[in-house]
Design an enzyme around this catalytic site. Sequence first.
Site, PDB file in Angstrom:
ATOM      1  N   ASP A   1       0.792  -1.170   0.077  1.00 45.36           N
ATOM      2  CA  ASP A   1      -0.100   0.144  -0.159  1.00 45.36           C
ATOM      3  C   ASP A   1       0.856   1.230  -0.008  1.00 45.36           C
ATOM      4  O   ASP A   1       0.630   2.153  -0.505  1.00 45.36           O
ATOM      5  CB  ASP A   1      -0.848   0.027   1.241  1.00 45.36           C
ATOM      6  CG  ASP A   1      -1.667  -1.172   1.500  1.00 45.36           C
ATOM      7  OD1 ASP A   1      -2.962  -1.047   1.006  1.00 45.36           O
ATOM      8  OD2 ASP A   1      -1.300  -2.296   1.823  1.00 45.36           O
TER       9      ASP A   1
ATOM     10  N   THR B   1      -7.000  -0.660  -2.046  1.00 46.96           N
ATOM     11  CA  THR B   1      -5.881  -1.914  -2.199  1.00 46.96           C
ATOM     12  C   THR B   1      -5.962  -2.515  -0.685  1.00 46.96           C
ATOM     13  O   THR B   1      -5.100  -2.843   0.046  1.00 46.96           O
ATOM     14  CB  THR B   1      -4.506  -1.057  -2.212  1.00 46.96           C
ATOM     15  OG1 THR B   1      -4.650  -0.089  -0.991  1.00 46.96           O
ATOM     16  CG2 THR B   1      -4.557  -0.328  -3.541  1.00 46.96           C
TER      17      THR B   1
ATOM     18  N   PHE C   1      -6.415 -12.168   0.810  1.00 50.34           N
ATOM     19  CA  PHE C   1      -6.688 -11.595   2.159  1.00 50.34           C
ATOM     20  C   PHE C   1      -7.555 -10.378   2.172  1.00 50.34           C
ATOM     21  O   PHE C   1      -8.463 -10.452   3.177  1.00 50.34           O
ATOM     22  CB  PHE C   1      -5.231 -10.906   2.622  1.00 50.34           C
ATOM     23  CG  PHE C   1      -5.347 -10.123   3.748  1.00 50.34           C
ATOM     24  CD1 PHE C   1      -5.309 -10.762   5.040  1.00 50.34           C
ATOM     25  CD2 PHE C   1      -5.444  -8.669   3.801  1.00 50.34           C
ATOM     26  CE1 PHE C   1      -5.358  -9.841   6.256  1.00 50.34           C
ATOM     27  CE2 PHE C   1      -5.415  -7.924   4.854  1.00 50.34           C
ATOM     28  CZ  PHE C   1      -5.388  -8.383   6.124  1.00 50.34           C
TER      29      PHE C   1
ATOM     30  N   HIS D   1       1.604  -6.062  -4.705  1.00 49.30           N
ATOM     31  CA  HIS D   1       0.314  -6.250  -5.178  1.00 49.30           C
ATOM     32  C   HIS D   1      -0.320  -4.621  -5.686  1.00 49.30           C
ATOM     33  O   HIS D   1      -1.190  -4.611  -6.379  1.00 49.30           O
ATOM     34  CB  HIS D   1      -0.604  -6.838  -4.185  1.00 49.30           C
ATOM     35  CG  HIS D   1      -0.073  -8.342  -3.533  1.00 49.30           C
ATOM     36  ND1 HIS D   1      -0.131  -9.298  -4.277  1.00 49.30           N
ATOM     37  CD2 HIS D   1       0.384  -8.567  -2.417  1.00 49.30           C
ATOM     38  CE1 HIS D   1       0.456 -10.423  -3.649  1.00 49.30           C
ATOM     39  NE2 HIS D   1       0.796  -9.998  -2.391  1.00 49.30           N
TER      40      HIS D   1
HETATM   41  C1  BDR Z   1      -3.260  -7.742  -0.222  1.00 54.77           C
HETATM   42  O1  BDR Z   1      -3.090  -8.207   1.212  1.00 54.77           O
HETATM   43  C2  BDR Z   1      -2.553  -7.142   1.778  1.00 54.77           C
HETATM   44  O2  BDR Z   1      -1.623  -7.901   2.843  1.00 54.77           O
HETATM   45  C3  BDR Z   1      -1.635  -6.426   0.892  1.00 54.77           C
HETATM   46  O3  BDR Z   1      -1.557  -5.137   1.350  1.00 54.77           O
HETATM   47  C4  BDR Z   1      -2.491  -6.401  -0.379  1.00 54.77           C
HETATM   48  O4  BDR Z   1      -3.389  -5.406  -0.403  1.00 54.77           O
HETATM   49  C5  BDR Z   1      -2.648  -9.046  -0.887  1.00 54.77           C
HETATM   50  O5  BDR Z   1      -3.177  -9.990  -0.902  1.00 54.77           O
HETATM   51 CA    CA Z   2      -3.370  -3.492   0.956  1.00 50.00          CA
END
Ligand code: BDR
Ligand code: CA
Length: 314
Positions: free
Chosen positions: A15, A124, A165, A239
């Site tokens: 992030d 995000t 997640f 990510h």
């Molecule tokens: C996502 O999960 C979080 O831990 C990271 O910041 C990302 O947004 C990846 O699965």
């Molecule tokens: Ca994130």
Amino acid sequence: MPVPIIIDCDPGHDDALAIMLAAADPAVDLLAITTVAGNQTLAKTTLNARRVCTVAGITGVPIAPGCDRPLLQPLVVADDVHGESGMDGPRFPEPTVDAVPEHAVDLIHRILTTHPEPVTLVPTAPLTNIALLLTRHPDVVPYIREIVLMGGSTERGNRTPAAEFNIQTDPEAADIVFRSGVPITMCGLNATHQALATPEVVARFEGLGTDLGRVCAELMTFFASTYRRLWGFASPPLHDPVAVARVIDPAIVRCVPAGVVVELRGQYTRGATVVDLHRSLDLPVNAQVAVAVDAGLFWDRMIAAVAALGSRTA
Ligand code: BDR
Ligand code: CA
């Protein structure tokens, strides 16, 4: 004209770099940063957003804290991935950039309804704030140009074998967003695992010769250690900036249209994104789904952003 965006995030190593990319790249205009509980508690993700803005010299962009827990289930943070602070690794100075005294959902609503053109939301993190916005203010839909989110997967998950997640942390919120009728682009693990912070990438951050480049290298080095320990990755995927990169230049992230639903009941699959890529379920198409990342273009843009910010702070 730059695309106006709001980042809704839970910093978080990746992030942090998503915020930097959004703040520095001339193709987007970052109107606000909103925070939510996810990788760590709301207090920690908000502190981390302030830390990122301080160290990167990002001023004049409001930071507003939002929901401190998922809609229905208890919060389970990702301290195994991001550490006790949520952004372990570098030492951050005392933040000088403050948060604003407005709830994230109110701030997003106010910006959407007053900005002269529709705004793109870039979540995000768990989708709690965005789901609350859409539930409280259903009339806001026409003001949203699109939602370009990091979350889900066309393949396996990371929080569980089936679930990623951000979706698994608040599946009910994700369900509301995917059913909202707002145009959605989903940048899931299948795509973000193509944006790997290899040792060459870390060396490029260090090679910038700025404090910010060093902070990014340290963030990536910590992230590499958890990805090696938990999942056996040689290099960690970055990510969240992939979603920002898709807004900046759609050529960086190739997408295909598909129907996406969130599994809410599965005994072992709750929080999974079911992506009907080959139309076997005949789900209505509600998303553009990322399938390929041009890693060369992605990293050039990411490094350029950190270089631009670093020269401001050096
Ligand atoms: C996502 O999960 C979080 O831990 C990271 O910041 C990302 O947004 C990846 O699965
Ligand atoms: Ca994130």
